[in-house]
Design a protein around this motif. Structure first.
Motif, PDB file in Angstrom:
ATOM      1  N   CYS A   1      -7.157   8.338 -21.321  1.00 32.05           N
ATOM      2  CA  CYS A   1      -8.463   8.605 -20.697  1.00 32.05           C
ATOM      3  C   CYS A   1      -8.436   7.219 -19.657  1.00 32.05           C
ATOM      4  CB  CYS A   1      -9.601   8.124 -21.482  1.00 32.05           C
ATOM      5  SG  CYS A   1      -9.879   9.165 -22.709  1.00 32.05           S
ATOM      6  N   PRO A   2      -7.699   7.331 -18.610  1.00 25.05           N
ATOM      7  CA  PRO A   2      -7.481   6.239 -17.546  1.00 25.05           C
ATOM      8  C   PRO A   2      -8.844   5.705 -16.991  1.00 25.05           C
ATOM      9  CG  PRO A   2      -6.762   8.512 -16.982  1.00 25.05           C
ATOM     10  CD  PRO A   2      -7.192   8.700 -17.857  1.00 25.05           C
ATOM     11  N   VAL A   3      -8.657   4.421 -16.789  1.00 23.30           N
ATOM     12  CA  VAL A   3      -9.912   3.805 -16.249  1.00 23.30           C
ATOM     13  C   VAL A   3      -9.743   3.272 -15.020  1.00 23.30           C
ATOM     14  CG1 VAL A   3     -11.527   1.840 -16.690  1.00 23.30           C
ATOM     15  CG2 VAL A   3     -10.715   3.093 -18.584  1.00 23.30           C
ATOM     16  N   MET A   4     -10.468   3.369 -14.034  1.00 27.16           N
ATOM     17  CA  MET A   4     -10.462   2.715 -12.726  1.00 27.16           C
ATOM     18  C   MET A   4     -10.747   1.224 -12.826  1.00 27.16           C
ATOM     19  SD  MET A   4     -12.042   5.341  -9.705  1.00 27.16           S
ATOM     20  CE  MET A   4     -11.515   4.051  -8.338  1.00 27.16           C
ATOM     21  N   VAL A   5      -9.923   0.405 -12.177  1.00 26.27           N
ATOM     22  CA  VAL A   5     -10.385  -1.033 -12.135  1.00 26.27           C
ATOM     23  C   VAL A   5     -10.257  -1.606 -11.021  1.00 26.27           C
ATOM     24  CG1 VAL A   5      -8.909  -1.514 -14.361  1.00 26.27           C
ATOM     25  CG2 VAL A   5      -7.724  -1.617 -12.404  1.00 26.27           C
ATOM     26  N   PHE A   6     -11.058  -3.009 -10.680  1.00 27.14           N
ATOM     27  CA  PHE A   6     -11.177  -3.398  -9.357  1.00 27.14           C
ATOM     28  C   PHE A   6     -10.657  -4.769  -9.343  1.00 27.14           C
ATOM     29  CE2 PHE A   6     -14.199   0.000 -10.291  1.00 27.14           C
ATOM     30  CZ  PHE A   6     -14.260   0.851  -9.217  1.00 27.14           C
ATOM     31  N   PRO A   7      -9.386  -4.922  -8.935  1.00 26.42           N
ATOM     32  CA  PRO A   7      -8.762  -6.181  -9.193  1.00 26.42           C
ATOM     33  C   PRO A   7      -8.916  -7.035  -7.997  1.00 26.42           C
ATOM     34  CG  PRO A   7      -6.987  -4.622  -8.742  1.00 26.42           C
ATOM     35  CD  PRO A   7      -8.519  -3.886  -8.845  1.00 26.42           C
ATOM     36  N   THR A   8      -8.904  -8.496  -8.346  1.00 22.58           N
ATOM     37  CA  THR A   8      -8.930  -9.462  -7.422  1.00 22.58           C
ATOM     38  C   THR A   8      -7.695 -10.066  -7.003  1.00 22.58           C
ATOM     39  OG1 THR A   8      -9.279 -11.056  -8.997  1.00 22.58           O
ATOM     40  CG2 THR A   8     -11.104 -10.013  -7.889  1.00 22.58           C
ATOM     41  N   HIS A   9      -6.663  -9.811  -8.025  1.00 19.48           N
ATOM     42  CA  HIS A   9      -5.256 -10.453  -7.872  1.00 19.48           C
ATOM     43  C   HIS A   9      -4.229  -9.821  -8.488  1.00 19.48           C
ATOM     44  CE1 HIS A   9      -7.670 -13.878  -7.326  1.00 19.48           C
ATOM     45  NE2 HIS A   9      -6.889 -14.532  -6.544  1.00 19.48           N
ATOM     46  N   TRP A  10      -2.901  -9.733  -7.984  1.00 20.13           N
ATOM     47  CA  TRP A  10      -1.955  -9.092  -8.689  1.00 20.13           C
ATOM     48  C   TRP A  10      -0.619  -9.790  -8.762  1.00 20.13           C
ATOM     49  CZ3 TRP A  10       2.661  -7.202  -6.259  1.00 20.13           C
ATOM     50  CH2 TRP A  10       2.927  -7.859  -5.020  1.00 20.13           C
ATOM     51  N   LEU A  11       0.323  -9.140  -9.626  1.00 20.70           N
ATOM     52  CA  LEU A  11       1.640  -9.678  -9.986  1.00 20.70           C
ATOM     53  C   LEU A  11       2.425  -8.631  -9.877  1.00 20.70           C
ATOM     54  CD1 LEU A  11       1.415 -12.423 -13.054  1.00 20.70           C
ATOM     55  CD2 LEU A  11       2.185 -12.988 -10.399  1.00 20.70           C
ATOM     56  N   PRO A  12       3.946  -8.718  -9.452  1.00 15.11           N
ATOM     57  CA  PRO A  12       4.730  -7.757  -9.250  1.00 15.11           C
ATOM     58  C   PRO A  12       5.261  -7.754 -10.804  1.00 15.11           C
ATOM     59  CG  PRO A  12       5.558  -9.320  -8.227  1.00 15.11           C
ATOM     60  CD  PRO A  12       4.140  -9.824  -8.504  1.00 15.11           C
TER      61      PRO A  12
ATOM     62  N   LYS B   1       0.599  -1.411  -0.150  1.00 15.49           N
ATOM     63  CA  LYS B   1       0.002  -0.027  -0.040  1.00 15.49           C
ATOM     64  C   LYS B   1       0.738   1.185   0.015  1.00 15.49           C
ATOM     65  CE  LYS B   1      -4.064  -2.089   0.215  1.00 15.49           C
ATOM     66  NZ  LYS B   1      -5.003  -2.196  -0.575  1.00 15.49           N
ATOM     67  N   GLU B   2       1.847   1.378  -1.012  1.00 12.91           N
ATOM     68  CA  GLU B   2       2.499   2.383  -1.112  1.00 12.91           C
ATOM     69  C   GLU B   2       1.775   3.807  -1.574  1.00 12.91           C
ATOM     70  OE1 GLU B   2       5.833   1.158  -3.426  1.00 12.91           O
ATOM     71  OE2 GLU B   2       6.402  -0.429  -1.992  1.00 12.91           O
ATOM     72  N   HIS B   3       2.355   4.755  -1.802  1.00  9.70           N
ATOM     73  CA  HIS B   3       1.666   6.072  -2.373  1.00  9.70           C
ATOM     74  C   HIS B   3       1.409   5.662  -3.909  1.00  9.70           C
ATOM     75  CE1 HIS B   3       0.245   9.695  -3.604  1.00  9.70           C
ATOM     76  NE2 HIS B   3       1.216   9.977  -4.168  1.00  9.70           N
ATOM     77  N   ARG B   4       2.406   5.227  -4.616  1.00 11.65           N
ATOM     78  CA  ARG B   4       1.907   4.794  -5.973  1.00 11.65           C
ATOM     79  C   ARG B   4       2.774   3.290  -6.424  1.00 11.65           C
ATOM     80  NH1 ARG B   4       2.938   8.723 -11.196  1.00 11.65           N
ATOM     81  NH2 ARG B   4       4.258   9.649  -9.538  1.00 11.65           N
ATOM     82  N   PHE B   5       1.931   2.431  -6.594  1.00 10.57           N
ATOM     83  CA  PHE B   5       2.510   1.140  -6.921  1.00 10.57           C
ATOM     84  C   PHE B   5       1.806   0.573  -8.286  1.00 10.57           C
ATOM     85  CE2 PHE B   5       2.206  -3.457  -6.496  1.00 10.57           C
ATOM     86  CZ  PHE B   5       3.445  -3.931  -6.232  1.00 10.57           C
ATOM     87  N   SER B   6       2.880   0.224  -9.138  1.00  5.83           N
ATOM     88  CA  SER B   6       2.467  -0.644 -10.540  1.00  5.83           C
ATOM     89  C   SER B   6       2.369  -1.829 -10.358  1.00  5.83           C
ATOM     90  CB  SER B   6       3.031   0.078 -11.822  1.00  5.83           C
ATOM     91  OG  SER B   6       2.616   1.451 -11.673  1.00  5.83           O
ATOM     92  N   ALA B   7       1.325  -2.571 -11.020  1.00  9.47           N
ATOM     93  CA  ALA B   7       1.554  -4.221 -11.207  1.00  9.47           C
ATOM     94  C   ALA B   7       0.661  -4.441 -12.323  1.00  9.47           C
ATOM     95  CB  ALA B   7       0.898  -4.538  -9.884  1.00  9.47           C
ATOM     96  N   LEU B   8       0.765  -5.895 -12.714  1.00  5.73           N
ATOM     97  CA  LEU B   8      -0.194  -6.282 -13.539  1.00  5.73           C
ATOM     98  C   LEU B   8      -1.558  -6.905 -12.681  1.00  5.73           C
ATOM     99  CD1 LEU B   8      -0.633  -7.337 -16.468  1.00  5.73           C
ATOM    100  CD2 LEU B   8       0.666  -9.334 -16.035  1.00  5.73           C
ATOM    101  N   VAL B   9      -2.468  -6.605 -12.959  1.00  6.82           N
ATOM    102  CA  VAL B   9      -3.696  -6.989 -12.276  1.00  6.82           C
ATOM    103  C   VAL B   9      -4.645  -7.770 -12.799  1.00  6.82           C
ATOM    104  CG1 VAL B   9      -3.455  -5.101 -10.624  1.00  6.82           C
ATOM    105  CG2 VAL B   9      -4.687  -4.765 -12.546  1.00  6.82           C
ATOM    106  N   TRP B  10      -5.596  -8.516 -12.231  1.00  2.46           N
ATOM    107  CA  TRP B  10      -6.798  -9.459 -12.830  1.00  2.46           C
ATOM    108  C   TRP B  10      -7.730  -9.033 -12.042  1.00  2.46           C
ATOM    109  CZ3 TRP B  10      -7.797 -12.176 -16.720  1.00  2.46           C
ATOM    110  CH2 TRP B  10      -8.777 -12.983 -16.576  1.00  2.46           C
TER     111      TRP B  10
END
Length: 69
Positions: free
Chosen positions: A50-61, A11-20
């Motif tokens: 045009c960024p889109v909000m997503v609601f992921p259930t899983h992630w990969l670094p 839960k960093e200020h900004r963190f990028s990942a591949l999400v599902w």
């Protein structure tokens, strides 16, 4: 690498990942607070004009970038 539950993401200020999100895979960035109101616990957004909000259930670094020789 195995997919990890979204509850385990840093839960960093900004963190990028591949999400599902249960249907699609996205490259997304987690933002700890809403950039305008500053009043949310965090949200995921895809990059682009045009960024889109997503609601992921899983992630990969994301992998480390290549090192220049």
């Amino acid at each position: 690498m195995d997919w990890k539950p979204i509850e385990t993401v840093p839960k960093e200020h900004r963190f990028s990942a591949l999400v599902w999100d249960g249907t699609y895979m996205h490259l997304a960035t987690f933002y700890k607070k809403h950039h305008i109101t500053g009043d949310c616990d965090g949200y995921w957004e895809t990059p682009g004009h045009c960024p889109v909000m997503v609601f992921p259930t899983h992630w990969l670094p994301l992998p480390e970038p290549p090192v220049s020789a």
